[in-house]
Design an enzyme around this catalytic site. Structure first.
Site, mmCIF file in Angstrom:
data_model
loop_
_atom_site.group_PDB
_atom_site.id
_atom_site.type_symbol
_atom_site.label_atom_id
_atom_site.label_comp_id
_atom_site.label_asym_id
_atom_site.label_seq_id
_atom_site.Cartn_x
_atom_site.Cartn_y
_atom_site.Cartn_z
ATOM 1 N N LYS A 143 0.834 -1.210 0.000
ATOM 2 C CA LYS A 143 0.000 0.000 0.000
ATOM 3 C C LYS A 143 0.867 1.258 0.000
ATOM 4 O O LYS A 143 0.682 2.157 -0.805
ATOM 5 C CB LYS A 143 -0.933 0.032 1.233
ATOM 6 C CG LYS A 143 -1.824 -1.187 1.363
ATOM 7 C CD LYS A 143 -2.734 -1.099 2.580
ATOM 8 C CE LYS A 143 -1.996 -1.095 3.910
ATOM 9 N NZ LYS A 143 -1.442 -2.391 4.303
ATOM 10 N N ARG A 178 11.715 0.260 11.963
ATOM 11 C CA ARG A 178 10.360 0.190 12.522
ATOM 12 C C ARG A 178 10.264 -0.974 13.498
ATOM 13 O O ARG A 178 10.482 -2.129 13.120
ATOM 14 C CB ARG A 178 9.337 0.014 11.389
ATOM 15 C CG ARG A 178 8.906 1.326 10.780
ATOM 16 C CD ARG A 178 7.928 1.153 9.655
ATOM 17 N NE ARG A 178 6.724 0.420 10.014
ATOM 18 C CZ ARG A 178 5.652 0.346 9.235
ATOM 19 N NH1 ARG A 178 5.652 0.970 8.072
ATOM 20 N NH2 ARG A 178 4.599 -0.340 9.608
ATOM 21 N N ARG A 234 0.321 -8.866 13.445
ATOM 22 C CA ARG A 234 -0.296 -7.825 12.613
ATOM 23 C C ARG A 234 -1.184 -8.442 11.543
ATOM 24 O O ARG A 234 -2.264 -7.933 11.242
ATOM 25 C CB ARG A 234 0.786 -6.961 11.964
ATOM 26 C CG ARG A 234 1.449 -6.028 12.977
ATOM 27 C CD ARG A 234 2.776 -5.515 12.494
ATOM 28 N NE ARG A 234 2.675 -4.706 11.300
ATOM 29 C CZ ARG A 234 3.705 -4.390 10.524
ATOM 30 N NH1 ARG A 234 4.919 -4.832 10.842
ATOM 31 N NH2 ARG A 234 3.542 -3.647 9.462
HETATM 32 P P1 B4P Z 1 4.167 -1.815 2.136
HETATM 33 O O1 B4P Z 1 3.237 -2.942 1.868
HETATM 34 O O2 B4P Z 1 4.135 -0.705 1.199
HETATM 35 O O3 B4P Z 1 3.833 -1.450 3.625
HETATM 36 P P2 B4P Z 1 2.423 -1.000 4.164
HETATM 37 O O4 B4P Z 1 1.329 -1.935 3.730
HETATM 38 O O5 B4P Z 1 2.233 0.419 3.825
HETATM 39 O O6 B4P Z 1 2.670 -1.160 5.677
HETATM 40 P P3 B4P Z 1 1.849 -1.502 6.940
HETATM 41 O O7 B4P Z 1 0.450 -1.925 6.653
HETATM 42 O O8 B4P Z 1 2.706 -2.422 7.687
HETATM 43 O O9 B4P Z 1 1.910 -0.197 7.805
HETATM 44 P P4 B4P Z 1 0.992 0.958 8.291
HETATM 45 O O10 B4P Z 1 1.935 2.071 8.352
HETATM 46 O O11 B4P Z 1 -0.253 1.163 7.494
HETATM 47 O O12 B4P Z 1 5.644 -2.332 2.145
HETATM 48 C C1 B4P Z 1 6.113 -3.476 2.791
HETATM 49 C C2 B4P Z 1 7.428 -3.935 2.179
HETATM 50 O O13 B4P Z 1 7.136 -4.705 1.010
HETATM 51 C C3 B4P Z 1 8.368 -2.817 1.726
HETATM 52 O O14 B4P Z 1 9.661 -3.112 2.149
HETATM 53 C C4 B4P Z 1 8.266 -2.837 0.202
HETATM 54 O O15 B4P Z 1 9.466 -2.470 -0.419
HETATM 55 C C5 B4P Z 1 7.935 -4.272 -0.083
HETATM 56 N N1 B4P Z 1 7.159 -4.450 -1.304
HETATM 57 C C6 B4P Z 1 6.081 -3.698 -1.672
HETATM 58 N N2 B4P Z 1 5.578 -4.148 -2.856
HETATM 59 C C7 B4P Z 1 6.349 -5.239 -3.215
HETATM 60 C C8 B4P Z 1 6.350 -6.144 -4.341
HETATM 61 N N3 B4P Z 1 5.444 -6.058 -5.320
HETATM 62 N N4 B4P Z 1 7.282 -7.120 -4.358
HETATM 63 C C9 B4P Z 1 8.198 -7.231 -3.383
HETATM 64 N N5 B4P Z 1 8.278 -6.392 -2.295
HETATM 65 C C10 B4P Z 1 7.362 -5.412 -2.228
HETATM 66 O O16 B4P Z 1 0.512 0.499 9.770
HETATM 67 C C11 B4P Z 1 1.392 0.309 10.853
HETATM 68 C C12 B4P Z 1 0.604 0.197 12.166
HETATM 69 O O17 B4P Z 1 -0.082 1.451 12.450
HETATM 70 C C13 B4P Z 1 -0.517 -0.836 12.233
HETATM 71 O O18 B4P Z 1 -0.049 -2.139 12.552
HETATM 72 C C14 B4P Z 1 -1.439 -0.229 13.337
HETATM 73 O O19 B4P Z 1 -0.957 -0.520 14.632
HETATM 74 C C15 B4P Z 1 -1.330 1.258 13.098
HETATM 75 N N6 B4P Z 1 -2.404 1.776 12.229
HETATM 76 C C16 B4P Z 1 -2.228 2.346 10.999
HETATM 77 N N7 B4P Z 1 -3.409 2.697 10.467
HETATM 78 C C17 B4P Z 1 -4.364 2.341 11.378
HETATM 79 C C18 B4P Z 1 -5.795 2.426 11.378
HETATM 80 N N8 B4P Z 1 -6.481 2.947 10.348
HETATM 81 N N9 B4P Z 1 -6.465 1.959 12.463
HETATM 82 C C19 B4P Z 1 -5.816 1.466 13.527
HETATM 83 N N10 B4P Z 1 -4.456 1.333 13.576
HETATM 84 C C20 B4P Z 1 -3.734 1.776 12.506
#
Ligand code: B4P
Length: 196
Positions: A14, A134, A146
């Site tokens: 995302k 992180r 998670r």
């Molecule tokens: P991403 O996949 O981009 O990470 P993310 O979903 O944005 O992260 P996440 O869901 O963990 O975090 P968030 O900040 O929302 O990337 C992951 C990795 O994969 C990267 O290293 C990337 O390079 C790699 N990658 C991506 N695409 C790829 C591909 N096609 N092939 C290979 N590798 C690839 O949330 C963090 C915390 O915040 C939550 O656990 C919660 O505690 C809190 N939180 C956030 N929003 C909330 C909400 N609305 N309600 C309640 N709690 C919330």
């Protein structure tokens, strides 16, 4: 307005895809994860409370994230639209988002869900943990927690948008560029509908 929900489990891509989308579309990127990490970095009371939960892989209370989104929507009333990244993560958040947008005479155009299996998610997040600093990417138990939070609390949000005919799933495994092209095709179809 073009309002996109980018959906998927932690590590689905995302944040990665949002960064590319903001370079292509003139939309405001709202990541609740990033907003919470900014609060933590600033040492606010909200940040301190959120950190305790995030470090355990647990969702932050709905009221906290809904309040943050409400503030951002009000700050950007004249935006062309929004990319919601990591929000809504519960059905309650989805319902609140609908009413906040309704107050501004707009609505969600569609949800794009990135589908990735748990093994791939775990691999990606632990890899990111080697460089991101992180705390929630640091060990396998926490990453699996998670994903479990996602399965119990967040996955039902897909059904919420499916009932509105706004759910579009794509395979989140593959080249980042190819996934991005697929997302753009869906967003372009929303834009065409808006202009019809
Ligand atoms: P991403 O996949 O981009 O990470 P993310 O979903 O944005 O992260 P996440 O869901 O963990 O975090 P968030 O900040 O929302 O990337 C992951 C990795 O994969 C990267 O290293 C990337 O390079 C790699 N990658 C991506 N695409 C790829 C591909 N096609 N092939 C290979 N590798 C690839 O949330 C963090 C915390 O915040 C939550 O656990 C919660 O505690 C809190 N939180 C956030 N929003 C909330 C909400 N609305 N309600 C309640 N709690 C919330």
């Amino acid at each position: 307005m073009l309002n996109i929900v980018l959906f998927g489990p932690p590590g689905a891509g995302k944040g990665t895809q949002s960064q590319k989308l903001i370079d292509t579309y003139s939309l405001i990127h709202l990541s609740t994860g990033d907003l919470l990490r900014s609060e933590i970095a600033a040492g606010t009371e909200l940040g301190l409370r959120a950190k305790t939960l995030m470090d355990q892989g647990i969702l932050v209370p709905d009221e906290v994230v809904i309040g943050m989104i409400d503030t951002k929507l009000k700050e950007n009333r004249n935006a062309a639209g929004f990319i919601f990244d990591g929000f809504p993560r519960t059905v309650k958040q989805a319902e609140s988002l609908d009413s906040l947008l309704d107050q501004n005479n707009t609505a969600i155009s569609g949800m794009i869900a990135l589908e990735v299996n748990e093994e791939e998610l775990t691999k990606r997040l632990l890899l990111r943990g080697q460089t991101s600093g992180r705390p929630d990417d640091q060990n396998e138990e926490l990453v699996r927690k998670r994903v479990q939070e996602y399965n119990t609390k967040t996955a039902p949000v897909a059904g919420y948008y499916a009932n509105q005919g706004k759910y579009h799933a794509i395979n989140g495994i593959g080249e980042i560029e190819e996934i991005f092209t697929e997302i753009c095709e869906i967003i372009d179809s929303y834009a065409t509908q808006l202009n019809a």
